[in-house]
Design a protein around this motif. Structure first.
Motif, PDB file in Angstrom:
ATOM      1  N   LEU A 126     -27.857   7.301  20.627  1.00 53.97           N
ATOM      2  CA  LEU A 126     -29.012   6.525  21.081  1.00 53.97           C
ATOM      3  C   LEU A 126     -29.998   7.409  21.847  1.00 53.97           C
ATOM      4  CD1 LEU A 126     -27.268   3.230  22.303  1.00 53.97           C
ATOM      5  CD2 LEU A 126     -28.632   3.533  20.235  1.00 53.97           C
ATOM      6  N   ASP A 127     -29.473   8.284  22.691  1.00 55.46           N
ATOM      7  CA  ASP A 127     -30.346   9.182  23.438  1.00 55.46           C
ATOM      8  C   ASP A 127     -31.028  10.191  22.524  1.00 55.46           C
ATOM      9  OD1 ASP A 127     -29.781   7.959  25.821  1.00 55.46           O
ATOM     10  OD2 ASP A 127     -28.203   9.370  26.396  1.00 55.46           O
ATOM     11  N   LEU A 128     -30.293  10.708  21.557  1.00 54.03           N
ATOM     12  CA  LEU A 128     -30.818  11.738  20.676  1.00 54.03           C
ATOM     13  C   LEU A 128     -31.996  11.241  19.862  1.00 54.03           C
ATOM     14  CD1 LEU A 128     -30.256  14.673  19.816  1.00 54.03           C
ATOM     15  CD2 LEU A 128     -28.842  13.765  17.977  1.00 54.03           C
ATOM     16  N   GLN A 148     -35.469   3.435  10.553  1.00 56.87           N
ATOM     17  CA  GLN A 148     -35.074   4.753  10.067  1.00 56.87           C
ATOM     18  C   GLN A 148     -34.314   5.522  11.146  1.00 56.87           C
ATOM     19  OE1 GLN A 148     -34.730   6.118   7.161  1.00 56.87           O
ATOM     20  NE2 GLN A 148     -36.665   7.119   6.645  1.00 56.87           N
ATOM     21  N   ARG A 149     -34.777   5.454  12.367  1.00 54.50           N
ATOM     22  CA  ARG A 149     -34.109   6.160  13.457  1.00 54.50           C
ATOM     23  C   ARG A 149     -32.723   5.584  13.736  1.00 54.50           C
ATOM     24  NH1 ARG A 149     -38.616   5.091  17.523  1.00 54.50           N
ATOM     25  NH2 ARG A 149     -37.108   5.753  19.073  1.00 54.50           N
ATOM     26  N   VAL A 150     -32.586   4.257  13.606  1.00 55.53           N
ATOM     27  CA  VAL A 150     -31.272   3.642  13.802  1.00 55.53           C
ATOM     28  C   VAL A 150     -30.287   4.126  12.741  1.00 55.53           C
ATOM     29  CG1 VAL A 150     -29.999   1.453  13.714  1.00 55.53           C
ATOM     30  CG2 VAL A 150     -32.164   1.583  14.952  1.00 55.53           C
ATOM     31  N   ALA A 151     -30.737   4.200  11.488  1.00 52.26           N
ATOM     32  CA  ALA A 151     -29.862   4.644  10.406  1.00 52.26           C
ATOM     33  C   ALA A 151     -29.389   6.080  10.634  1.00 52.26           C
ATOM     34  CB  ALA A 151     -30.583   4.529   9.068  1.00 52.26           C
ATOM     35  N   ILE A 152     -30.287   6.942  11.086  1.00 53.58           N
ATOM     36  CA  ILE A 152     -29.907   8.331  11.347  1.00 53.58           C
ATOM     37  C   ILE A 152     -28.939   8.402  12.532  1.00 53.58           C
ATOM     38  CG2 ILE A 152     -30.766  10.593  12.037  1.00 53.58           C
ATOM     39  CD1 ILE A 152     -33.347   9.931  10.530  1.00 53.58           C
ATOM     40  N   ALA A 153     -29.201   7.615  13.564  1.00 56.32           N
ATOM     41  CA  ALA A 153     -28.306   7.595  14.721  1.00 56.32           C
ATOM     42  C   ALA A 153     -26.905   7.137  14.323  1.00 56.32           C
ATOM     43  CB  ALA A 153     -28.868   6.680  15.809  1.00 56.32           C
ATOM     44  N   VAL A 155     -25.281   7.570  11.484  1.00 57.41           N
ATOM     45  CA  VAL A 155     -24.485   8.616  10.816  1.00 57.41           C
ATOM     46  C   VAL A 155     -24.213   9.784  11.760  1.00 57.41           C
ATOM     47  CG1 VAL A 155     -25.287   7.958   8.527  1.00 57.41           C
ATOM     48  CG2 VAL A 155     -26.515   9.740   9.780  1.00 57.41           C
ATOM     49  N   LEU A 156     -25.134  10.045  12.679  1.00 53.81           N
ATOM     50  CA  LEU A 156     -24.888  11.107  13.651  1.00 53.81           C
ATOM     51  C   LEU A 156     -23.717  10.765  14.562  1.00 53.81           C
ATOM     52  CD1 LEU A 156     -28.488  12.135  14.783  1.00 53.81           C
ATOM     53  CD2 LEU A 156     -27.004  13.295  13.158  1.00 53.81           C
ATOM     54  N   ALA A 157     -23.575   9.477  14.887  1.00 53.27           N
ATOM     55  CA  ALA A 157     -22.520   9.057  15.803  1.00 53.27           C
ATOM     56  C   ALA A 157     -21.129   9.326  15.251  1.00 53.27           C
ATOM     57  CB  ALA A 157     -22.676   7.572  16.126  1.00 53.27           C
ATOM     58  N   THR A 158     -20.963   9.316  13.934  1.00 52.62           N
ATOM     59  CA  THR A 158     -19.640   9.527  13.339  1.00 52.62           C
ATOM     60  C   THR A 158     -19.184  10.972  13.427  1.00 52.62           C
ATOM     61  OG1 THR A 158     -20.555   9.941  11.115  1.00 52.62           O
ATOM     62  CG2 THR A 158     -20.052   7.648  11.705  1.00 52.62           C
ATOM     63  N   GLY A 159     -20.069  11.862  13.854  1.00 50.72           N
ATOM     64  CA  GLY A 159     -19.695  13.258  13.970  1.00 50.72           C
ATOM     65  C   GLY A 159     -19.627  13.987  12.654  1.00 50.72           C
ATOM     66  N   SER A 160     -20.389  13.539  11.667  1.00 50.68           N
ATOM     67  CA  SER A 160     -20.372  14.151  10.342  1.00 50.68           C
ATOM     68  C   SER A 160     -20.753  15.622  10.419  1.00 50.68           C
ATOM     69  CB  SER A 160     -21.351  13.419   9.416  1.00 50.68           C
ATOM     70  OG  SER A 160     -21.002  12.056   9.294  1.00 50.68           O
ATOM     71  N   ARG A 161     -20.077  16.447   9.623  1.00 47.83           N
ATOM     72  CA  ARG A 161     -20.385  17.879   9.575  1.00 47.83           C
ATOM     73  C   ARG A 161     -21.490  18.190   8.580  1.00 47.83           C
ATOM     74  NH1 ARG A 161     -14.906  19.697   7.664  1.00 47.83           N
ATOM     75  NH2 ARG A 161     -15.928  21.729   7.413  1.00 47.83           N
ATOM     76  N   VAL A 184     -32.483  16.999  14.561  1.00 47.25           N
ATOM     77  CA  VAL A 184     -31.759  17.606  13.440  1.00 47.25           C
ATOM     78  C   VAL A 184     -31.656  19.117  13.636  1.00 47.25           C
ATOM     79  CG1 VAL A 184     -31.869  18.081  10.960  1.00 47.25           C
ATOM     80  CG2 VAL A 184     -32.364  15.779  11.808  1.00 47.25           C
ATOM     81  N   HIS A 185     -32.739  19.724  14.102  1.00 45.73           N
ATOM     82  CA  HIS A 185     -32.755  21.172  14.351  1.00 45.73           C
ATOM     83  C   HIS A 185     -31.707  21.555  15.389  1.00 45.73           C
ATOM     84  CE1 HIS A 185     -34.609  25.021  15.865  1.00 45.73           C
ATOM     85  NE2 HIS A 185     -34.715  25.198  14.566  1.00 45.73           N
ATOM     86  N   ARG A 186     -31.575  20.745  16.430  1.00 46.47           N
ATOM     87  CA  ARG A 186     -30.565  21.017  17.460  1.00 46.47           C
ATOM     88  C   ARG A 186     -29.155  20.902  16.881  1.00 46.47           C
ATOM     89  NH1 ARG A 186     -33.964  17.850  20.716  1.00 46.47           N
ATOM     90  NH2 ARG A 186     -32.549  16.068  20.573  1.00 46.47           N
ATOM     91  N   LEU A 187     -28.934  19.909  16.036  1.00 49.03           N
ATOM     92  CA  LEU A 187     -27.615  19.741  15.427  1.00 49.03           C
ATOM     93  C   LEU A 187     -27.245  20.956  14.588  1.00 49.03           C
ATOM     94  CD1 LEU A 187     -27.862  16.012  14.309  1.00 49.03           C
ATOM     95  CD2 LEU A 187     -26.384  16.911  16.084  1.00 49.03           C
ATOM     96  N   VAL A 188     -28.243  21.474  13.863  1.00 49.52           N
ATOM     97  CA  VAL A 188     -28.000  22.643  13.012  1.00 49.52           C
ATOM     98  C   VAL A 188     -27.695  23.875  13.851  1.00 49.52           C
ATOM     99  CG1 VAL A 188     -29.090  24.239  11.390  1.00 49.52           C
ATOM    100  CG2 VAL A 188     -29.353  21.768  11.078  1.00 49.52           C
ATOM    101  N   HIS A 189     -28.521  24.129  14.866  1.00 48.84           N
ATOM    102  CA  HIS A 189     -28.411  25.376  15.623  1.00 48.84           C
ATOM    103  C   HIS A 189     -27.333  25.332  16.701  1.00 48.84           C
ATOM    104  CE1 HIS A 189     -31.904  27.794  14.181  1.00 48.84           C
ATOM    105  NE2 HIS A 189     -32.226  26.614  13.678  1.00 48.84           N
ATOM    106  N   ASP A 190     -27.146  24.164  17.316  1.00 50.07           N
ATOM    107  CA  ASP A 190     -26.198  24.097  18.431  1.00 50.07           C
ATOM    108  C   ASP A 190     -24.798  23.676  17.993  1.00 50.07           C
ATOM    109  OD1 ASP A 190     -28.334  24.755  20.000  1.00 50.07           O
ATOM    110  OD2 ASP A 190     -28.679  22.733  20.765  1.00 50.07           O
TER     111      ASP A 190
END
Length: 543
Positions: A126-128, A148-153, A155-161, A184-190
């Motif tokens: 939710l914060d992301l 759209q933002r809810v849908a992305i949040a 799938v992000l919550a499940t910790g998908s690789r 998304v950029h942070r998820l990729v790099h961090d």
């Protein structure tokens, strides 16, 4: 992390291959942007990676798709849920709960996640995506961008690789798109998440890409973004400007382009900025002028539109801009007489569409909603065109001819028998647009008409709207597409919090905004240039 080995896809035996002998590798922690003209197989490519093709969509797949060591031939989408998060072009179609927080938590519940872990992951997601303030909101009451933002949040919550995102920013305003892409950029790099995403608005995403994947006629070419931009059929404005200026390889960011633009800015300093209007030929619509006074709309306890006053002269294209939830769609719907008003009047050619029967109203005001399926009811594209001809009483074949102008490929013999549900989001949008335009309304309202459209299709749409305006039609386009607005609009109206906060000539409003400035203007500041076409005309005149 993602491997495609000689992958070919065909949905029906009688049709050509959608993908042809595709070889593609995306490494762990890479962000790969998939680009190409509308309808060339980008969504099918993503569906293969997510395991949806052929297990969910049908069709026949030859070759091998391996994600995280799992072969999609033997692993169905449910077997990949802990590995791959997928968000399609229509996120609302995948919702299964009623509220934002419940939707974000649903995937974790299906995976049997422990309650303490679930709470932490939901809050992080939710914060992301900046959704904390919306956690209790009902999904059906959200704007398209918020959904759209809810849908992305979720799938992000499940910790998908691996994240597979089909047009993730298509419904988002520039600020919201930057937030999503930055996340998304942070998820990729961090975190080392691997992301495969399609994006028609390359001006938003190209700067983040480690790899560009070009899809055209089912074939794939992958490589370094700036090098592939030299051969790509789809190019953002900054690359078009580089080609015009002779920069090679072309820069893919505004910052890099500005560093190389000193000579170009100098050459253009003496030329007056211009936005040439060369409308394509088209049938002359009925002249129209719109007067909106005190338009007010309330939904429950919330007033979502506050005393809107707006004049829209015939022959003018007006762009309606503002962040998601600003009231743009409500203003369009209220102007068409489709939602109850608390107050105010709408005058179109001396009549209020809210007071007219539906058959008369569509000849006065035509509204293309952001969900085109609301207008489509037939079992094929051809039947949809015939039905629109009958409903509006136009010459048989008029709707199909209109469709051919907007999307020539979709009107072709091998596509008109497709069911509208089998079309991409952009193709459904163009079909709905043809249905509405055939009626020849005096006022044309379009809600996010460029979703799913490539640059060539947007250019055709822009020329068509200018031709209608030149013939006397009043046109209002609600959109987040800054580059489209720079090309098509005569005037821009900006909304915030249900109110009109700015209105004026397109150049004045766009150049005075930090958020709604087109790429060419950013590169050539302080000069007042909005489009590559305007720069090209000036350079041609000097030459």
């Amino acid at each position: 992390m993602i491997l495609l080995d000689q992958v070919s896809v065909r949905y029906r035996r009688s049709e050509p291959l959608v993908l042809r002998n595709v070889d593609l590798t995306v490494g762990e922690g890479e962000l790969a942007v998939v680009a190409g003209p509308t309808g060339t197989g980008k969504s099918t490519l993503l569906g293969c990676v997510a395991g949806l093709v052929p297990h969910f969509t049908g069709g026949v797949v030859h070759g091998r798709v391996v994600v995280g060591g799992r072969d999609t031939r033997t692993h169905r989408p449910g077997d990949l849920a802990d590995l791959i998060g997928y968000v399609g072009q229509d996120p609302a179609a995948g919702f299964v709960t009623d509220t934002v927080e419940d939707e974000v938590a649903y995937g974790l519940e299906c995976l049997g996640t422990a309650q303490p872990v679930m709470r932490r992951r939901v809050e992080d997601a939710l914060d992301l995506l900046s959704l904390a303030a919306l956690r209790s909101r009902r999904l059906r009451g959200l704007s398209g961008g918020e959904r759209q933002r809810v849908a992305i949040a979720a799938v992000l919550a499940t910790g998908s690789r691996v994240l597979v995102l089909d047009e993730p920013t298509s419904a988002l305003d520039p600020g919201g798109a930057e937030d999503v892409l930055a996340a998304v950029h942070r998820l990729v790099h961090d975190l080392g998440v691997t992301v495969l995403m399609t994006e028609h608005r390359l001006e938003r995403a190209l700067q983040f890409a480690d790899q560009l994947v070009l899809v055209e006629d089912g074939r794939v070419l992958a490589g370094e973004p700036s090098l592939l931009m030299e051969v790509s059929a789809v190019r953002p404005p900054v690359v078009e400007l580089a080609r015009l200026a002779g920069w090679s390889p072309p820069p893919v960011t505004v910052r890099d382009a500005r560093r190389r633009a000193d000579r170009l800015r100098h050459d253009l300093a003496a030329a007056p900025p211009s936005s040439p209007r060369e409308p394509a030929p088209g049938p002359p619509p009925a002249p129209g002028r719109v007067r909106i006074r005190g338009l007010t709309v309330r939904r429950g306890r919330r007033q979502v539109l506050h005393d809107a006053d707006l004049d829209i002269p015939a022959g003018v294209v007006v762009a309606l801009m503002g962040r998601n939830g600003a009231g743009k769609s409500t203003l369009l719907s209220a102007s068409a007489g489709l939602v109850a008003r608390e107050g105010g009047v709408v005058d179109v050619d001396g009549a209020d569409p809210a007071d007219l029967p539906a058959q008369q109203a569509i000849r006065l005001v035509g509204l293309v909603p952001d969900d085109p399926r609301l207008l489509l009811r037939a079992s094929s594209v051809a039947d949809e065109c015939v039905g629109a001809d009958d409903d509006t009483g136009v010459t048989p074949g008029a709707t199909r001819r209109m469709l051919a102008r907007i999307a020539p490929g979709l009107a072709g013999a091998h596509r008109v028998n497709h069911h509208p549900d089998d079309l991409s989001e952009g193709e459904r949008l163009t079909l709905a647009m043809a249905v509405i335009l055939t009626a020849g309304p005096s006022l044309l309202l379009l809600d996010e008409p460029t979703r799913g459209l490539d640059y060539a299709a947007k250019s055709r749409l822009s020329a068509m709207l200018r031709s209608f305006a030149a013939s006397g039609l009043a046109v209002v386009v609600a959109t987040h597409d800054v580059e489209f607005v720079a090309d098509v609009a005569d005037r821009v109206v900006t909304m915030a919090g249900g109110r009109i906060v700015a209105e004026g000539p397109a150049a004045d409003v766009l150049l005075s905004s930090y958020v709604h400035t087109p790429q060419v203007a950013k590169v050539l500041r302080p000069h007042r240039w909005l489009t590559v076409g305007a720069v090209a005309s000036a350079m041609k005149g000097e030459g």
